[in-house]
Design a protein around this motif. Sequence first.
Motif, PDB file in Angstrom:
ATOM      1  N   CYS A  20       0.857  -1.180   0.000  1.00  0.00           N
ATOM      2  CA  CYS A  20       0.000   0.000   0.000  1.00  0.00           C
ATOM      3  C   CYS A  20       0.898   1.236   0.000  1.00  0.00           C
ATOM      4  O   CYS A  20       1.633   1.473   0.956  1.00  0.00           O
ATOM      5  N   GLU A  21       0.852   2.014  -1.089  1.00  0.00           N
ATOM      6  CA  GLU A  21       1.672   3.222  -1.205  1.00  0.00           C
ATOM      7  C   GLU A  21       1.245   4.281  -0.207  1.00  0.00           C
ATOM      8  O   GLU A  21       2.043   5.119   0.191  1.00  0.00           O
ATOM      9  N   ILE A  22      -0.005   4.284   0.188  1.00  0.00           N
ATOM     10  CA  ILE A  22      -0.516   5.291   1.115  1.00  0.00           C
ATOM     11  C   ILE A  22      -0.021   5.019   2.530  1.00  0.00           C
ATOM     12  O   ILE A  22       0.446   5.924   3.221  1.00  0.00           O
ATOM     13  N   CYS A  23      -0.088   3.762   2.956  1.00  0.00           N
ATOM     14  CA  CYS A  23       0.303   3.403   4.327  1.00  0.00           C
ATOM     15  C   CYS A  23       1.743   2.912   4.435  1.00  0.00           C
ATOM     16  O   CYS A  23       2.261   2.757   5.538  1.00  0.00           O
ATOM     17  N   LYS A  24       2.369   2.622   3.303  1.00  0.00           N
ATOM     18  CA  LYS A  24       3.736   2.092   3.266  1.00  0.00           C
ATOM     19  C   LYS A  24       3.821   0.769   4.047  1.00  0.00           C
ATOM     20  O   LYS A  24       4.678   0.593   4.905  1.00  0.00           O
ATOM     21  N   CYS A  25       2.905  -0.140   3.737  1.00  0.00           N
ATOM     22  CA  CYS A  25       2.928  -1.441   4.407  1.00  0.00           C
ATOM     23  C   CYS A  25       2.551  -2.548   3.418  1.00  0.00           C
ATOM     24  O   CYS A  25       1.969  -2.292   2.374  1.00  0.00           O
ATOM     25  N   TRP A  26       2.912  -3.775   3.773  1.00  0.00           N
ATOM     26  CA  TRP A  26       2.622  -4.957   2.967  1.00  0.00           C
ATOM     27  C   TRP A  26       1.491  -5.741   3.598  1.00  0.00           C
ATOM     28  O   TRP A  26       1.344  -5.770   4.816  1.00  0.00           O
ATOM     29  N   PHE A  27       0.683  -6.414   2.753  1.00  0.00           N
ATOM     30  CA  PHE A  27      -0.345  -7.330   3.228  1.00  0.00           C
ATOM     31  C   PHE A  27      -0.608  -8.352   2.136  1.00  0.00           C
ATOM     32  O   PHE A  27      -0.125  -8.196   1.007  1.00  0.00           O
ATOM     33  N   ALA A  28      -1.340  -9.405   2.470  1.00  0.00           N
ATOM     34  CA  ALA A  28      -1.604 -10.476   1.516  1.00  0.00           C
ATOM     35  C   ALA A  28      -2.399  -9.947   0.324  1.00  0.00           C
ATOM     36  O   ALA A  28      -3.281  -9.099   0.473  1.00  0.00           O
ATOM     37  N   ASP A  29      -2.057 -10.444  -0.856  1.00  0.00           N
ATOM     38  CA  ASP A  29      -2.723 -10.000  -2.082  1.00  0.00           C
ATOM     39  C   ASP A  29      -3.920 -10.888  -2.370  1.00  0.00           C
ATOM     40  O   ASP A  29      -3.899 -11.730  -3.261  1.00  0.00           O
ATOM     41  N   ASN A  30      -4.956 -10.728  -1.571  1.00  0.00           N
ATOM     42  CA  ASN A  30      -6.219 -11.398  -1.835  1.00  0.00           C
ATOM     43  C   ASN A  30      -7.344 -10.437  -1.471  1.00  0.00           C
ATOM     44  O   ASN A  30      -7.138  -9.458  -0.751  1.00  0.00           O
ATOM     45  N   LYS A  31      -8.509 -10.680  -1.992  1.00  0.00           N
ATOM     46  CA  LYS A  31      -9.609  -9.730  -1.841  1.00  0.00           C
ATOM     47  C   LYS A  31      -9.938  -9.443  -0.387  1.00  0.00           C
ATOM     48  O   LYS A  31     -10.139  -8.280  -0.014  1.00  0.00           O
ATOM     49  N   ALA A  32      -9.967 -10.460   0.442  1.00  0.00           N
ATOM     50  CA  ALA A  32     -10.329 -10.250   1.848  1.00  0.00           C
ATOM     51  C   ALA A  32      -9.312  -9.345   2.547  1.00  0.00           C
ATOM     52  O   ALA A  32      -9.685  -8.410   3.270  1.00  0.00           O
ATOM     53  N   SER A  33      -8.021  -9.575   2.327  1.00  0.00           N
ATOM     54  CA  SER A  33      -6.989  -8.760   2.971  1.00  0.00           C
ATOM     55  C   SER A  33      -6.993  -7.329   2.445  1.00  0.00           C
ATOM     56  O   SER A  33      -6.806  -6.370   3.209  1.00  0.00           O
ATOM     57  N   ILE A  34      -7.209  -7.174   1.145  1.00  0.00           N
ATOM     58  CA  ILE A  34      -7.250  -5.830   0.557  1.00  0.00           C
ATOM     59  C   ILE A  34      -8.425  -5.046   1.135  1.00  0.00           C
ATOM     60  O   ILE A  34      -8.281  -3.902   1.569  1.00  0.00           O
ATOM     61  N   ASP A  35      -9.596  -5.670   1.153  1.00  0.00           N
ATOM     62  CA  ASP A  35     -10.779  -4.994   1.704  1.00  0.00           C
ATOM     63  C   ASP A  35     -10.585  -4.656   3.177  1.00  0.00           C
ATOM     64  O   ASP A  35     -10.933  -3.558   3.614  1.00  0.00           O
ATOM     65  N   PHE A  36     -10.028  -5.590   3.939  1.00  0.00           N
ATOM     66  CA  PHE A  36      -9.798  -5.362   5.367  1.00  0.00           C
ATOM     67  C   PHE A  36      -8.852  -4.177   5.568  1.00  0.00           C
ATOM     68  O   PHE A  36      -9.095  -3.312   6.408  1.00  0.00           O
ATOM     69  N   HIS A  37      -7.777  -4.133   4.768  1.00  0.00           N
ATOM     70  CA  HIS A  37      -6.817  -3.040   4.902  1.00  0.00           C
ATOM     71  C   HIS A  37      -7.450  -1.702   4.524  1.00  0.00           C
ATOM     72  O   HIS A  37      -7.291  -0.699   5.238  1.00  0.00           O
ATOM     73  N   GLU A  38      -8.159  -1.663   3.395  1.00  0.00           N
ATOM     74  CA  GLU A  38      -8.727  -0.404   2.920  1.00  0.00           C
ATOM     75  C   GLU A  38      -9.852   0.121   3.810  1.00  0.00           C
ATOM     76  O   GLU A  38     -10.107   1.315   3.837  1.00  0.00           O
ATOM     77  N   ARG A  39     -10.519  -0.755   4.562  1.00  0.00           N
ATOM     78  CA  ARG A  39     -11.547  -0.320   5.499  1.00  0.00           C
ATOM     79  C   ARG A  39     -10.966   0.065   6.857  1.00  0.00           C
ATOM     80  O   ARG A  39     -11.671   0.626   7.689  1.00  0.00           O
ATOM     81  N   GLY A  40      -9.691  -0.209   7.070  1.00  0.00           N
ATOM     82  CA  GLY A  40      -9.073   0.042   8.365  1.00  0.00           C
ATOM     83  C   GLY A  40      -8.941   1.522   8.694  1.00  0.00           C
ATOM     84  O   GLY A  40      -8.864   2.382   7.815  1.00  0.00           O
ATOM     85  N   ASN A  41      -8.899   1.824   9.990  1.00  0.00           N
ATOM     86  CA  ASN A  41      -8.812   3.212  10.458  1.00  0.00           C
ATOM     87  C   ASN A  41      -7.515   3.880  10.008  1.00  0.00           C
ATOM     88  O   ASN A  41      -7.521   5.048   9.619  1.00  0.00           O
ATOM     89  N   ARG A  42      -6.418   3.172  10.066  1.00  0.00           N
ATOM     90  CA  ARG A  42      -5.131   3.766   9.697  1.00  0.00           C
ATOM     91  C   ARG A  42      -5.118   4.149   8.220  1.00  0.00           C
ATOM     92  O   ARG A  42      -4.698   5.239   7.849  1.00  0.00           O
ATOM     93  N   HIS A  43      -5.598   3.248   7.351  1.00  0.00           N
ATOM     94  CA  HIS A  43      -5.629   3.533   5.919  1.00  0.00           C
ATOM     95  C   HIS A  43      -6.561   4.714   5.636  1.00  0.00           C
ATOM     96  O   HIS A  43      -6.205   5.612   4.862  1.00  0.00           O
TER      97      HIS A  43
END
Length: 148
Positions: A20-43
């Motif tokens: 994630c270029e916005i948060c400068k962090c890595w996460f699993a490349d699957n739909k559930a992880s992407i959605d979870f990250h993008e809905r997160g408070n920090r993001h």
Amino acid sequence: NAHLQSSMADYWVSQPRKFCEICKCWFADNKASIDFHERGNRHQANVKRNLREARKRTETKEQEKLDLLNSLQAIEVAALQAYQKDLGVEDGEAKKPAKPVDPSKQPHYQSKPQVSRPMHHTPSTRKTRGLGTKAPTGVPPPPPPGPP
């Protein structure tokens, strides 16, 4: 010796990761992880902060542009006054701007359009500053020789 034979599950396989270029962090490349990250408070907070900073940068650039145009206008007025003084024209006749310049209302300066002039020579034989010949403009080059 069945235990010496390996199966497909015996070696490690890397799982794809997304950055994630916005948060400068890595996460699993699957739909559930992407959605979870993008809905997160920090993001969400980082997205709002980036938009706020981009808006501020744009406003700063616009203000700098306005300041530059006003400075140039003041320089032009001073130059005109100095020129008129050199010519002996009264100060009261010099034209002064009434208010600061708004860059959105300024005309966009463009170069003069190119005028097509007839050629009085053969373009293919004309020398250009000793660098060889110049091909005529608007005429495509001949095709390269192909197989017979």
